[in-house]
Design a protein around this motif. Structure first.
Motif, mmCIF file in Angstrom:
data_model
loop_
_atom_site.group_PDB
_atom_site.id
_atom_site.type_symbol
_atom_site.label_atom_id
_atom_site.label_comp_id
_atom_site.label_asym_id
_atom_site.label_seq_id
_atom_site.Cartn_x
_atom_site.Cartn_y
_atom_site.Cartn_z
ATOM 1 N N GLY A 222 -15.291 60.160 63.693
ATOM 2 C CA GLY A 222 -14.998 58.741 63.477
ATOM 3 C C GLY A 222 -15.698 58.195 62.247
ATOM 4 N N LEU A 223 -16.808 58.819 61.857
ATOM 5 C CA LEU A 223 -17.482 58.420 60.620
ATOM 6 C C LEU A 223 -16.547 58.625 59.429
ATOM 7 C CD1 LEU A 223 -20.931 60.162 61.272
ATOM 8 C CD2 LEU A 223 -20.494 57.691 61.405
ATOM 9 N N LEU A 224 -15.811 59.732 59.433
ATOM 10 C CA LEU A 224 -14.866 60.022 58.357
ATOM 11 C C LEU A 224 -13.647 59.114 58.431
ATOM 12 C CD1 LEU A 224 -14.950 63.929 58.265
ATOM 13 C CD2 LEU A 224 -15.814 62.375 56.507
ATOM 14 N N VAL A 225 -13.126 58.912 59.627
ATOM 15 C CA VAL A 225 -11.952 58.050 59.795
ATOM 16 C C VAL A 225 -12.269 56.645 59.293
ATOM 17 C CG1 VAL A 225 -10.432 56.952 61.487
ATOM 18 C CG2 VAL A 225 -10.977 59.380 61.711
ATOM 19 N N ALA A 226 -13.420 56.112 59.700
ATOM 20 C CA ALA A 226 -13.797 54.759 59.291
ATOM 21 C C ALA A 226 -14.154 54.674 57.811
ATOM 22 C CB ALA A 226 -14.973 54.266 60.138
ATOM 23 N N ALA A 227 -14.511 55.800 57.209
ATOM 24 C CA ALA A 227 -14.838 55.829 55.782
ATOM 25 C C ALA A 227 -13.614 56.073 54.909
ATOM 26 C CB ALA A 227 -15.891 56.901 55.504
ATOM 27 N N GLY A 228 -12.445 56.258 55.535
ATOM 28 C CA GLY A 228 -11.215 56.429 54.773
ATOM 29 C C GLY A 228 -10.918 57.834 54.319
ATOM 30 N N TYR A 229 -11.506 58.827 54.953
ATOM 31 C CA TYR A 229 -11.249 60.218 54.573
ATOM 32 C C TYR A 229 -9.816 60.586 54.961
ATOM 33 C CZ TYR A 229 -12.290 65.211 53.937
ATOM 34 O OH TYR A 229 -12.310 66.512 53.503
ATOM 35 N N PRO A 230 -9.076 61.297 54.096
ATOM 36 C CA PRO A 230 -7.674 61.612 54.386
ATOM 37 C C PRO A 230 -7.497 62.488 55.630
ATOM 38 C CG PRO A 230 -8.173 61.935 52.048
ATOM 39 C CD PRO A 230 -9.482 61.744 52.745
ATOM 40 N N LEU A 231 -6.576 62.082 56.497
ATOM 41 C CA LEU A 231 -6.319 62.840 57.724
ATOM 42 C C LEU A 231 -5.793 64.240 57.418
ATOM 43 C CD1 LEU A 231 -4.647 60.126 59.990
ATOM 44 C CD2 LEU A 231 -7.009 60.939 60.082
ATOM 45 N N THR A 232 -4.996 64.354 56.380
ATOM 46 C CA THR A 232 -4.444 65.666 56.038
ATOM 47 C C THR A 232 -5.554 66.654 55.698
ATOM 48 O OG1 THR A 232 -2.388 64.679 55.230
ATOM 49 C CG2 THR A 232 -2.892 66.906 54.483
ATOM 50 N N LYS A 233 -6.564 66.192 54.952
ATOM 51 C CA LYS A 233 -7.691 67.068 54.623
ATOM 52 C C LYS A 233 -8.440 67.474 55.887
ATOM 53 C CE LYS A 233 -9.040 66.167 49.851
ATOM 54 N NZ LYS A 233 -10.178 65.768 48.976
ATOM 55 N N MET A 234 -8.602 66.539 56.812
ATOM 56 C CA MET A 234 -9.272 66.867 58.072
ATOM 57 C C MET A 234 -8.511 67.958 58.805
ATOM 58 S SD MET A 234 -10.478 63.082 59.418
ATOM 59 C CE MET A 234 -11.192 63.712 60.942
ATOM 60 N N MET A 235 -7.203 67.816 58.850
ATOM 61 C CA MET A 235 -6.378 68.794 59.548
ATOM 62 C C MET A 235 -6.383 70.151 58.847
ATOM 63 S SD MET A 235 -3.165 66.372 60.574
ATOM 64 C CE MET A 235 -3.290 65.141 61.867
ATOM 65 N N CYS A 236 -6.376 70.125 57.518
ATOM 66 C CA CYS A 236 -6.439 71.398 56.782
ATOM 67 C C CYS A 236 -7.735 72.131 57.100
ATOM 68 C CB CYS A 236 -6.328 71.151 55.285
ATOM 69 S SG CYS A 236 -4.654 70.746 54.719
ATOM 70 N N GLN A 237 -8.819 71.395 57.283
ATOM 71 C CA GLN A 237 -10.090 72.024 57.655
ATOM 72 C C GLN A 237 -9.988 72.640 59.045
ATOM 73 O OE1 GLN A 237 -12.822 71.477 59.948
ATOM 74 N NE2 GLN A 237 -13.825 73.199 58.945
ATOM 75 N N VAL A 238 -9.338 71.945 59.966
ATOM 76 C CA VAL A 238 -9.154 72.471 61.319
ATOM 77 C C VAL A 238 -8.308 73.746 61.289
ATOM 78 C CG1 VAL A 238 -8.129 72.003 63.587
ATOM 79 C CG2 VAL A 238 -9.462 70.226 62.434
ATOM 80 N N TYR A 239 -7.279 73.762 60.424
ATOM 81 C CA TYR A 239 -6.390 74.924 60.330
ATOM 82 C C TYR A 239 -6.949 76.043 59.450
ATOM 83 C CZ TYR A 239 -2.679 71.991 62.371
ATOM 84 O OH TYR A 239 -1.932 71.204 63.201
ATOM 85 N N SER A 240 -8.022 75.747 58.687
ATOM 86 C CA SER A 240 -8.607 76.733 57.757
ATOM 87 C C SER A 240 -7.552 77.299 56.812
ATOM 88 C CB SER A 240 -9.284 77.878 58.539
ATOM 89 O OG SER A 240 -10.339 77.379 59.324
ATOM 90 N N ASN A 241 -6.693 76.423 56.308
ATOM 91 C CA ASN A 241 -5.649 76.874 55.392
ATOM 92 C C ASN A 241 -6.074 76.681 53.931
ATOM 93 O OD1 ASN A 241 -5.231 74.150 54.741
ATOM 94 N ND2 ASN A 241 -3.554 73.924 56.216
ATOM 95 N N ASP A 242 -5.153 76.843 53.024
ATOM 96 C CA ASP A 242 -5.490 76.787 51.602
ATOM 97 C C ASP A 242 -5.837 75.373 51.130
ATOM 98 O OD1 ASP A 242 -5.844 78.267 49.200
ATOM 99 O OD2 ASP A 242 -3.953 77.463 48.432
ATOM 100 N N GLY A 243 -5.569 74.394 51.967
ATOM 101 C CA GLY A 243 -5.955 73.016 51.645
ATOM 102 C C GLY A 243 -7.296 72.627 52.225
ATOM 103 N N ASP A 244 -7.960 73.551 52.891
ATOM 104 C CA ASP A 244 -9.258 73.301 53.521
ATOM 105 C C ASP A 244 -10.313 73.047 52.441
ATOM 106 O OD1 ASP A 244 -11.657 73.355 54.868
ATOM 107 O OD2 ASP A 244 -11.452 75.409 55.615
ATOM 108 N N PRO A 245 -10.925 71.872 52.416
ATOM 109 C CA PRO A 245 -11.922 71.575 51.376
ATOM 110 C C PRO A 245 -13.130 72.504 51.400
ATOM 111 C CG PRO A 245 -11.221 69.561 52.477
ATOM 112 C CD PRO A 245 -10.680 70.708 53.274
ATOM 113 N N VAL A 246 -13.447 73.071 52.572
ATOM 114 C CA VAL A 246 -14.601 73.976 52.640
ATOM 115 C C VAL A 246 -14.162 75.449 52.611
ATOM 116 C CG1 VAL A 246 -16.099 72.301 53.772
ATOM 117 C CG2 VAL A 246 -14.710 73.812 55.177
#
Length: 410
Positions: A137-161
């Motif tokens: 919720g810290l990220l959601v309230a700070a305006g972090y993109p949902l797509t980036k969050m999901m890419c991290q969950v999926y560990s795909n090529d869009g994963d920021p980490v």
């Protein structure tokens, strides 16, 4: 020499187990608005009482009452409701994705949305959270993109980490969200160290440490309190008491201290307990603690009393260790429904508007999910290159890593 009865080991037990009827009558819930609000510079010794009560703002009729009310304008409350609704809908979609095999693992925030969403509203750009895995919720309230969050969950090529972290172990320096550690309690000493560095630089940025009730049994928690109190670090020390670790009730970690907030007394810290399902109360207490840190008055320990309504993670079955009816019996209610009732009571919201907003947010979340899944999921799509494991470790890659990368064919 004394002889007689044999010694016996005391092992705390929860009040009920699966098959029992849960009864939270032992949870002393004070009347909303009844707990005093101290001056931000009050001596910690003079406010010991606040570690043994629960600060509440919203009453049973949805009204905001008492000295802690009024920390947010109406528009911010409407935004806060959207943040919590977004996090809950996001959770539901990611839980479903895990069950469909699109990701290996997920941890939801069900029942705890108010804590992270409201706390973030008290921070300024450049402040740094050191979170656990249940503060998205810290990220959601700070305006972090949902797509980036999901890419991290999926560990795909869009994963920021770049696949280096477990799902839900997000990281964003820009949004004040330090990389999550799977080693519990490390974030406490990291946050205190970061806050000390900010003070040494004579900066104006503060840190926020996060920990769950179970992890307070770790030595890093106590080490963090020692350094925070000794050097008066500009840090807010948050404890999310959601009653359960993965399968262990909170009495194991709490021991005989009565409350988790009371742990702060041994270190001379101001300590407060707040209703973690009351968005207004969470924000007001967070704002108080943040102001104290910002004014160079030192750290504050805050215990958020809440309840983990879902499992610890998708790998956990809570019905194995607690009654299924326990969530419904929890006396502090649902944070979204409580803020919704408050906004309706003020004439700012309605049932129809809530349903419409729920549909709009669902559409937004589904669109973000489609975008993330178009990049890839656990079993198909584009994934980070194995080459990435060698990058971003050192400022200048040392010879042994260059050699290993070449041997791996990258």
């Amino acid at each position: 020499m004394t002889t007689g009865s044999k010694l016996s080991l005391h092992v705390p037990e929860p009040d009920w187990r699966p098959g029992d009827t849960p009864d939270f009558s032992n949870v002393q819930v004070p009347k909303a608005g009844s707990v005093r609000r101290p001056e931000v510079d009050e001596d910690p010794e003079a406010m010991r009482d606040l570690a043994y009560t629960i600060i509440r703002v919203l009453d049973r009729k949805g009204r905001a009452v008492g000295p802690w009310a009024g920390s947010l304008p109406d528009e911010a409350l409407l935004t806060g409701l959207r943040h919590m609704m977004t996090l809950r809908i996001y959770d539901a979609r990611m839980m479903m994705a895990q069950r469909q095999g699109k990701t290996s693992f997920y941890m939801q925030h069900l029942g705890e949305e108010a804590i992270s969403c409201a706390f973030q509203m008290s921070l300024a750009k450049g402040d740094m959270n050191f979170p656990t895995y249940r503060q998205a919720g810290l990220l959601v309230a700070a305006g972090y993109p949902l797509t980036k969050m999901m890419c991290q969950v999926y560990s795909n090529d869009g994963d920021p980490v770049r696949g280096r972290q477990l799902p839900v172990f997000y990281s964003s320096k820009e949004h004040g969200f330090f990389s999550i550690s799977g080693n519990l309690a490390t974030q406490y000493i990291q946050a205190v160290g970061w806050a000390m560095a900010s003070a040494i630089r004579q900066d104006d940025k503060i840190a926020a440490a996060w920990i769950g009730d179970g992890s307070t049994a770790e030595s890093d928690f106590h080490a963090g309190l020692v350094f925070a109190s000794t050097y008066r670090a500009p840090v807010v020390l948050n404890i999310v008491n959601n009653q359960w670790a993965i399968s262990t009730f909170q009495g194991i970690a709490r021991g005989g201290s009565g409350t988790f907030a009371a742990r702060g007394h041994g270190f001379g810290l101001p300590a407060l307990r707040v209703d973690g399902n009351d968005y207004l109360a969470v924000h007001a207490v967070a704002q108080w603690a943040v102001e104290r840190a910002r004014r160079n008055l030192g750290p504050t320990l805050v215990e958020y009393v809440t309840y983990r309504a879902g499992g610890h993670s998708t790998s956990d079955d809570p019905s194995a260790y607690r009654p299924k009816e326990e969530s419904a019996a929890w006396p502090l209610g649902d944070p979204i429904l409580r803020l919704k009732a408050h906004l309706i009571e003020k004439g700012l919201w309605s049932e129809d508007r809530h349903k419409q907003t729920e549909a709009e947010i669902t559409e937004t979340v589904v669109a973000a999910q489609k975008e993330a899944e178009a990049i890839g999921t656990l079993h198909d799509g584009r994934r980070p290159s194995p080459r990435d494991m060698f990058e971003d470790v050192y400022a200048t890659m040392p010879p042994h890593l260059r050699r290993q990368r070449q041997e791996a064919g990258f």
